[in-house]
Design a protein around this motif. Structure first.
Motif, short mmCIF file in Angstrom:
data_model
loop_
_atom_site.label_atom_id
_atom_site.label_comp_id
_atom_site.label_asym_id
_atom_site.label_seq_id
_atom_site.Cartn_x
_atom_site.Cartn_y
_atom_site.Cartn_z
N LYS A 70 0.86 -1.19 0.00
CA LYS A 70 0.00 0.00 0.00
C LYS A 70 0.90 1.25 0.00
O LYS A 70 2.03 1.20 0.48
CB LYS A 70 -0.87 0.02 1.26
N THR A 71 0.34 2.34 -0.49
CA THR A 71 1.12 3.58 -0.58
C THR A 71 1.66 3.98 0.80
O THR A 71 2.80 4.40 0.93
CB THR A 71 0.23 4.72 -1.12
N SER A 72 0.81 3.84 1.83
CA SER A 72 1.24 4.26 3.17
C SER A 72 2.38 3.38 3.69
O SER A 72 3.26 3.87 4.40
CB SER A 72 0.07 4.21 4.14
N ALA A 75 5.37 4.69 1.98
CA ALA A 75 5.71 6.00 2.54
C ALA A 75 6.49 5.85 3.85
O ALA A 75 7.34 6.67 4.17
CB ALA A 75 4.45 6.81 2.76
#
Lengths: 274, 253
Positions: A70-72, A75
Motif C-alpha cells: 500500500k502507498t502508506s 511511505a
C-alpha cells in the motif's frame, strides 16, 4: 534494499519512458541519478516510492514488489522530497506541517510530538510560522524536514537544490549529508555535477529510458564515453584534471590528472611543486 | 497526448472554419438545444454533434468530456425527477410523485445538456486559443482584455488540474490514502489540499499578470493583431444552418 529488475514504464501507451532498467541500491548508499531531461530519472524515482507501477518487470523494496504494498506502507519505508516544495506543504503552521505525515500514517502521539520538537530545533524553525509565507529556500527545508521527521530508511530527493541560492543549497545538502552519515539511504536526482561530485558515492547515468553507466562517482564522471552519451559536464576540478594531459602529454601520468576534488588537486600541485 | 480542451492540429472542415463561425455555431447550437423539449429533435442534435466530432477525429476526447457532463446532468435529472411531478403517477412521494412526465423531463435534460456541450468542446479542440481570442477582438470588436481573460481562464484549467495532481501525489507519498474509504473520506482528505492549490494558483496568476504587463498588455488594440480572419462561403453556409435550426425550433412547436 531497492531493486529494479528489467523495469519498463510508460505514462501513455505509445510513449515508453523506461525500457528495461535494472539496478540495486543497498542500504546506506548515497546514489545520484544524472542525465538529460526526459532520460527517465524522475520516473525511476516515482517507481521507487510506488507512485507509479511498472508496466513490466518488478520494483522490489526489501524484497517485496511495490505492486503488493500500500502507498502508506511504502511511505513509511521511502520518503520523497519533491522538486517543488509547494506541492507538499499544506498546513497552516510549521508545526502542523511536520505533524501532517504522522497524522496521515495514523501515528500521532507523544513520540511524534517529541520528534517534531527535535526537528524544529535541529532545523531552526519557528513552529508558529506560516509555511506559505516562508522564502523558497526555507520552504524547501521545511519540505525536507517533514520527510526527515518520519525517519524513513530511504529518502528520495528529486532535484533538492533547484531554485536555491548557494547558502541555502549548502544548508540543504549538509542536512542530507548528516542523514546519510546516520545510516539513511539517499537517492538523489541532480543536475548540479558539483553537488553530485561533493556528496554522492555512486552515480547512475540515465539516457533515453535506460541506464548507460553505473559506478563509483569519479569513475563515472571521468568516463568520456558516458559524459558524451549523457551530455554531462563533470565537476570543474575533474574537468580541469581531464584537460591537463591535453595541454601537455607529460601530465597524463601526473597526480594532477587524477584529482577529483579541490583537496586532491591542492595535494597534487604541492607534490608537483616539491 | 493533448490535455483538457487543448487544440489538436488537423485539416478537417471544422479546423478550417473561421474561429468566429465556430463560436457562433456552437452558441446557436446550444441555444437551439435549450429552446426545445422535443426529445427526438434533441436526439438528432446529439447525433449531429457526435458526427461532427467524428469528422475531425475528436470522438474519443469528446466522449470523455461527455462522461463528465453526464455525471453533472444526472444530478440535475434526479432533482427534476423528485421535484417535477407530471404525467401518470409511477411512484408516490411524501411531497408529490414521480410520473411519466418527470421521467421524460429528466431524460430530456440529460440529452439536452450533452447535445449542447459537444460543439462547445469541439470549438476548443479544433481552434487555437490565440485564434479564438484574436478573432473575437478583430471581428466581433470584443475588448482584448475580456478575450484575454477568457483565454487565460481556459488555459489555466489544465494547469491547475496538473497542480492538483502533483499536490495529491506529494501527499500520497507522505502516506495519505486517497484511494481508501468512501466519498466522505476522500472529501475530508482533499479539503486541506485546496490551500496549496489556491496558493499556487494565486502565485501563477500573479506571475502571468506581471508577464503580460511587461510585454505591453495595455497597449494592445484591435489593430495590433497581424492575422486576418476572412469569412468564406462555407462559413456563411454553416452560420445559416445554425440560424435555420434555431428558427425551426422557435417556429415549430
Amino acid at each position: 534494499m531497492i531493486e529494479f529488475r528489467d523495469v519498463h514504464a510508460s505514462y501513455d501507451a505509445d510513449i515508453k519512458v523506461l525500457d528495461g532498467v535494472s539496478f540495486q541500491i543497498q542500504d546506506g548508499e548515497f546514489v545520484a541519478f544524472v542525465g538529460t531531461n526526459g532520460a527517465g530519472k524522475s520516473t525511476t524515482m516515482r517507481l521507487m516510492n510506488g507512485l507509479l507501477k511498472p508496466d513490466a518487470g518488478v520494483v522490489l523494496i526489501d524484497g517485496v514488489p511495490t505492486t503488493q504494498l500500500k502507498t502508506s506502507q511504502i511511505a513509511r519505508q521511502v520518503g520523497f522530497l519533491f522538486q517543488n516544495p509547494d506541492s507538499q506543504i499544506c498546513s497552516n503552521t510549521v508545526r502542523e506541517e511536520l505533524l501532517f505525515g504522522f497524522k496521515a500514517l495514523g501515528e500521532v502521539g507523544p513520540d511524534a510530538e517529541a520528534r517534531v520538537d527535535g526537528v524544529i530545533k535541529e532545523f531552526g524553525f519557528d513552529p508558529d510560522d506560516d509555511p506559505f509565507l516562508l522564502n523558497r529556500g526555507t520552504r524547501q527545508l521545511l519540505a525536507l524536514a517533514s520527510i526527515v521527521v518520519l525517519a524513513p530508511p530511504v529518502v528520495i530527493l528529486d532535484e533538492p537544490t533547484t531554485g536555491l541560492d548557494y547558502k541555502e543549497c549548502v544548508k540543504v545538502m549538509d542536512i542530507i549529508r548528516r542523514l546519510h552519515e546516520a545510516g539513511t539511504t539517499i537517492v538523489m536526482v541532480c543536475h548540479d555535477m558539483e553537488v553530485v561530485g561533493d556528496f554522492a558515492k555512486r552515480v547512475v547515468v540515465m539516457s533515453q529510458g535506460g541506464v548507460v553507466d553505473d559506478g563509483p562517482t569519479f569513475d563515472v564522471l571521468r568516463n568520456p564515453q558516458t559524459l558524451t552519451r549523457a551530455s554531462l559536464i563533470p565537476p570543474q576540478i575533474v574537468d580541469i584534471s581531464l584537460a591537463l594531459p591535453l595541454v601537455d602529454e607529460r601530465l597524463a601520468t601526473s597526480p594532477l590528472a587524477f584529482a577529483n576534488t579541490t583537496d586532491e588537486m591542492q595535494a597534487a600541485i604541492a607534490q608537483e611543486v616539491c | 497526448m493533448n490535455g483538457f480542451l487543448e487544440y489538436v492540429p488537423g485539416d478537417s472542415l471544422l479546423h478550417r472554419l473561421n474561429p468566429v463561425t465556430k463560436i457562433v455555431f456552437a452558441v446557436l447550437f446550444a441555444i437551439t438545444c435549450f429552446c426545445t423539449s422535443n426529445i427526438f429533435f434533441l436526439c438528432g442534435m446529439l447525433i449531429c454533434g457526435i458526427i461532427m466530432a467524428a469528422s475531425c477525429q475528436m470522438l474519443r476526447p469528446v466522449l470523455g468530456l461527455m462522461k463528465a457532463v453526464l455525471a453533472f446532468s444526472v444530478i440535475l435529472a434526479v432533482l427534476l425527477l423528485l421535484t417535477s411531478p407530471s404525467g401518470d403517477v409511477l411512484v408516490e412521494l411524501p411531497w408529490g410523485y414521480i410520473g411519466t412526465g418527470s421521467i421524460m423531463a429528466a431524460v430530456t435534460t440529460i440529452v439536452r445538456l450533452e447535445a449542447a456541450a459537444i460543439p462547445l468542446f469541439l470549438t476548443f479542440y479544433v481552434t487555437k486559443m490565440t485564434d479564438l481570442s484574436n478573432s473575437v477582438v478583430k471581428v466581433l470588436h470584443v475588448p482584448y482584455k475580456y478575450a484575454f481573460t477568457f483565454a487565460s481562464t481556459v488555459h489555466f484549467i489544465p494547469v491547475f488540474m496538473n497542480d492538483m495532481k502533483s499536490i495529491m501525489e506529494a501527499q500520497t507519498a507522505r502516506g495519505v490514502e486517497f484511494d481508501q474509504g468512501g466519498i466522505v473520506n476522500k472529501i475530508r482528505l482533499m479539503v486541506p489540499l485546496c490551500v496549496p492549490l489556491l496558493v499556487s494558483s494565486v502565485r501563477k496568476t500573479n506571475s502571468a499578470a506581471i508577464a503580460a504587463e511587461v510585454r505591453g498588455f495595455n497597449l494592445r488594440t484591435r489593430e495590433s493583431g497581424y492575422k486576418q480572419y476572412p469569412f468564406s462561403a462555407v462559413d456563411l453556409v454553416v452560420m445559416l444552418i445554425a440560424v435555420a435550426l434555431l428558427v425551426a425550433v422557435i417556429l415549430v412547436p
